[in-house]
Design a protein around this motif. Structure first.
Motif, PDB file in Angstrom:
ATOM      1  N   ASN A  10       0.809  -1.221   0.000  1.00  0.00           N
ATOM      2  CA  ASN A  10       0.000   0.000   0.000  1.00  0.00           C
ATOM      3  C   ASN A  10       0.843   1.272   0.000  1.00  0.00           C
ATOM      4  O   ASN A  10       0.345   2.349   0.340  1.00  0.00           O
ATOM      5  CB  ASN A  10      -0.933   0.013   1.207  1.00  0.00           C
ATOM      6  CG  ASN A  10      -2.040  -1.013   1.106  1.00  0.00           C
ATOM      7  OD1 ASN A  10      -2.755  -1.081   0.112  1.00  0.00           O
ATOM      8  ND2 ASN A  10      -2.188  -1.838   2.136  1.00  0.00           N
ATOM      9  N   GLU A  11       2.099   1.157  -0.392  1.00  0.00           N
ATOM     10  CA  GLU A  11       2.968   2.328  -0.424  1.00  0.00           C
ATOM     11  C   GLU A  11       2.475   3.344  -1.458  1.00  0.00           C
ATOM     12  O   GLU A  11       1.808   2.994  -2.436  1.00  0.00           O
ATOM     13  CB  GLU A  11       4.404   1.919  -0.744  1.00  0.00           C
ATOM     14  CG  GLU A  11       5.139   1.283   0.425  1.00  0.00           C
ATOM     15  CD  GLU A  11       6.597   1.015   0.106  1.00  0.00           C
ATOM     16  OE1 GLU A  11       6.953   1.067  -1.090  1.00  0.00           O
ATOM     17  OE2 GLU A  11       7.377   0.753   1.037  1.00  0.00           O
ATOM     18  N   PHE A  12       2.851   4.585  -1.261  1.00  0.00           N
ATOM     19  CA  PHE A  12       2.406   5.663  -2.145  1.00  0.00           C
ATOM     20  C   PHE A  12       2.832   5.415  -3.592  1.00  0.00           C
ATOM     21  O   PHE A  12       2.072   5.685  -4.531  1.00  0.00           O
ATOM     22  CB  PHE A  12       2.980   7.000  -1.663  1.00  0.00           C
ATOM     23  CG  PHE A  12       2.685   8.142  -2.603  1.00  0.00           C
ATOM     24  CD1 PHE A  12       1.421   8.728  -2.626  1.00  0.00           C
ATOM     25  CD2 PHE A  12       3.657   8.606  -3.483  1.00  0.00           C
ATOM     26  CE1 PHE A  12       1.138   9.770  -3.504  1.00  0.00           C
ATOM     27  CE2 PHE A  12       3.384   9.647  -4.358  1.00  0.00           C
ATOM     28  CZ  PHE A  12       2.121  10.228  -4.365  1.00  0.00           C
ATOM     29  N   GLY A  13       4.039   4.892  -3.787  1.00  0.00           N
ATOM     30  CA  GLY A  13       4.531   4.644  -5.128  1.00  0.00           C
ATOM     31  C   GLY A  13       3.654   3.664  -5.898  1.00  0.00           C
ATOM     32  O   GLY A  13       3.420   3.836  -7.100  1.00  0.00           O
ATOM     33  N   TRP A  15       0.426   3.116  -5.298  1.00  0.00           N
ATOM     34  CA  TRP A  15      -0.821   3.841  -5.593  1.00  0.00           C
ATOM     35  C   TRP A  15      -0.643   4.747  -6.814  1.00  0.00           C
ATOM     36  O   TRP A  15      -1.529   4.829  -7.680  1.00  0.00           O
ATOM     37  CB  TRP A  15      -1.238   4.691  -4.393  1.00  0.00           C
ATOM     38  CG  TRP A  15      -1.961   3.957  -3.306  1.00  0.00           C
ATOM     39  CD1 TRP A  15      -1.476   3.610  -2.077  1.00  0.00           C
ATOM     40  CD2 TRP A  15      -3.312   3.470  -3.354  1.00  0.00           C
ATOM     41  NE1 TRP A  15      -2.435   2.944  -1.363  1.00  0.00           N
ATOM     42  CE2 TRP A  15      -3.568   2.849  -2.107  1.00  0.00           C
ATOM     43  CE3 TRP A  15      -4.314   3.500  -4.318  1.00  0.00           C
ATOM     44  CZ2 TRP A  15      -4.801   2.267  -1.813  1.00  0.00           C
ATOM     45  CZ3 TRP A  15      -5.538   2.917  -4.025  1.00  0.00           C
ATOM     46  CH2 TRP A  15      -5.770   2.312  -2.792  1.00  0.00           C
ATOM     47  N   ALA A  16       0.505   5.432  -6.890  1.00  0.00           N
ATOM     48  CA  ALA A  16       0.755   6.371  -7.988  1.00  0.00           C
ATOM     49  C   ALA A  16       0.814   5.649  -9.325  1.00  0.00           C
ATOM     50  O   ALA A  16       0.213   6.090 -10.313  1.00  0.00           O
ATOM     51  CB  ALA A  16       2.059   7.127  -7.732  1.00  0.00           C
ATOM     52  N   VAL A  17       1.529   4.523  -9.363  1.00  0.00           N
ATOM     53  CA  VAL A  17       1.650   3.761 -10.606  1.00  0.00           C
ATOM     54  C   VAL A  17       0.301   3.179 -11.021  1.00  0.00           C
ATOM     55  O   VAL A  17      -0.081   3.220 -12.203  1.00  0.00           O
ATOM     56  CB  VAL A  17       2.691   2.632 -10.452  1.00  0.00           C
ATOM     57  CG1 VAL A  17       2.691   1.734 -11.687  1.00  0.00           C
ATOM     58  CG2 VAL A  17       4.079   3.219 -10.242  1.00  0.00           C
ATOM     59  N   SER A  19      -2.623   4.315 -10.292  1.00  0.00           N
ATOM     60  CA  SER A  19      -3.547   5.383 -10.692  1.00  0.00           C
ATOM     61  C   SER A  19      -3.344   5.810 -12.139  1.00  0.00           C
ATOM     62  O   SER A  19      -4.286   6.270 -12.798  1.00  0.00           O
ATOM     63  CB  SER A  19      -3.390   6.596  -9.773  1.00  0.00           C
ATOM     64  OG  SER A  19      -2.103   7.186  -9.926  1.00  0.00           O
ATOM     65  N   LEU A  20      -2.124   5.645 -12.668  1.00  0.00           N
ATOM     66  CA  LEU A  20      -1.867   6.013 -14.062  1.00  0.00           C
ATOM     67  C   LEU A  20      -2.741   5.197 -15.006  1.00  0.00           C
ATOM     68  O   LEU A  20      -3.325   5.725 -15.955  1.00  0.00           O
ATOM     69  CB  LEU A  20      -0.387   5.804 -14.401  1.00  0.00           C
ATOM     70  CG  LEU A  20       0.610   6.709 -13.677  1.00  0.00           C
ATOM     71  CD1 LEU A  20       2.041   6.328 -14.055  1.00  0.00           C
ATOM     72  CD2 LEU A  20       0.351   8.173 -14.028  1.00  0.00           C
ATOM     73  N   PRO A  82      -3.872  -0.835  -3.928  1.00  0.00           N
ATOM     74  CA  PRO A  82      -3.582  -0.342  -5.278  1.00  0.00           C
ATOM     75  C   PRO A  82      -3.744  -1.385  -6.376  1.00  0.00           C
ATOM     76  O   PRO A  82      -4.386  -1.128  -7.391  1.00  0.00           O
ATOM     77  CB  PRO A  82      -2.118   0.124  -5.173  1.00  0.00           C
ATOM     78  CG  PRO A  82      -1.878   0.355  -3.731  1.00  0.00           C
ATOM     79  CD  PRO A  82      -2.750  -0.607  -3.005  1.00  0.00           C
TER      80      PRO A  82
END
Length: 232
Positions: A10-13, A15-17, A19-20, A82
């Motif tokens: 559940n790390e931010f990285g 989530w960011a990937v 979300s793309l 994510p």
């Protein structure tokens, strides 16, 4: 150990990937909607028909979306939010994604979500889910443009025959999928029976109340799922 794995998952990285890909799907949905409206204008289709079709699709999607959401919540507790969000947003088949995650865990020699489900097992589940969906995307990209020619050859340009063929194919697909649920019994069988009965009743009601017709499938799905929960 499980808490540490979920922290990484559940790390931010991540989530960011994830979300793309979701953003791309959202953009595609908007583009397809605009393309459909533009095409409707070109062929002179009434706006009321377009709005009715959009509402029908929107309501019909509620039933499957609820089922997918329920599975996603369960998967989030094992493989993280994510990836669960990503996979079920671009594929949408909860049983397929859950099975792929379990197969990945078994390939790593552990039980899915068990005490021995570590970082390597998590990575294997992620890769299994990704590779499982890659085949579909390749087939669509490489062969979609050929399908129309195949359809014309099979149907022989006979519109009525194509309609019968398409209907038979859909009945076969859904019949095959439901056959497994019937054999399993329990909640699956209850959902199939109640969904079928509800659909027949709703079609009859829709004959007297035409405005209900576009919502029959979504309502039947919700009734089937609710009955499965209450009576299984």
């Amino acid at each position: 150990m499980k808490a540490e794995i979920l922290k990484i998952a559940n790390e931010f990285g991540v989530w960011a990937v994830a979300s793309l890909a979701i953003i791309v799907v959202a953009i595609q949905a908007v583009m397809f909607t605009k393309l459909a409206n533009n095409t409707a204008n070109k062929i002179g289709m009434e706006k009321s028909i377009c709005k009715k079709a959009f509402r029908t699709g929107l309501v019909t999607a509620i039933g499957p979306s609820v089922a997918v959401f329920i599975v996603m919540v369960g998967m989030m507790s094992v493989i993280g939010g994510p990836i669960s969000w990503l996979r079920l947003s671009i594929i949408g088949s909860a049983p397929t994604e859950l099975t792929a995650a379990k197969v990945g865990a078994e390939a790593a020699g552990v039980s899915f979500g068990g005490a021995d489900y570590g970082l390597n097992a998590l990575a294997t589940s992620w890769w299994t889910m990704a590779l499982n969906g890659a085949g579909w995307l390749l087939v669509v990209g490489l062969f979609t443009h050929k399908l129309e020619n195949i359809r014309q050859k099979v149907g022989g340009n006979d519109i009525k025959w194509l309609a019968v063929l398409s209907g038979a194919a859909m009945l076969g697909v859904f019949g095959y999928l439901n056959s497994g649920d019937v054999v399993k019994g329990g909640g699956n069988l209850v959902a199939v029976i109640m969904g079928a009965i509800s659909m027949m009743l709703l079609i009859k009601i829709a004959e007297k109340v035409p405005k209900l017709k576009e919502y029959t499938l979504g309502i039947a799905m919700l009734i089937g799922m609710t009955a499965a929960i209450l009576f299984s």
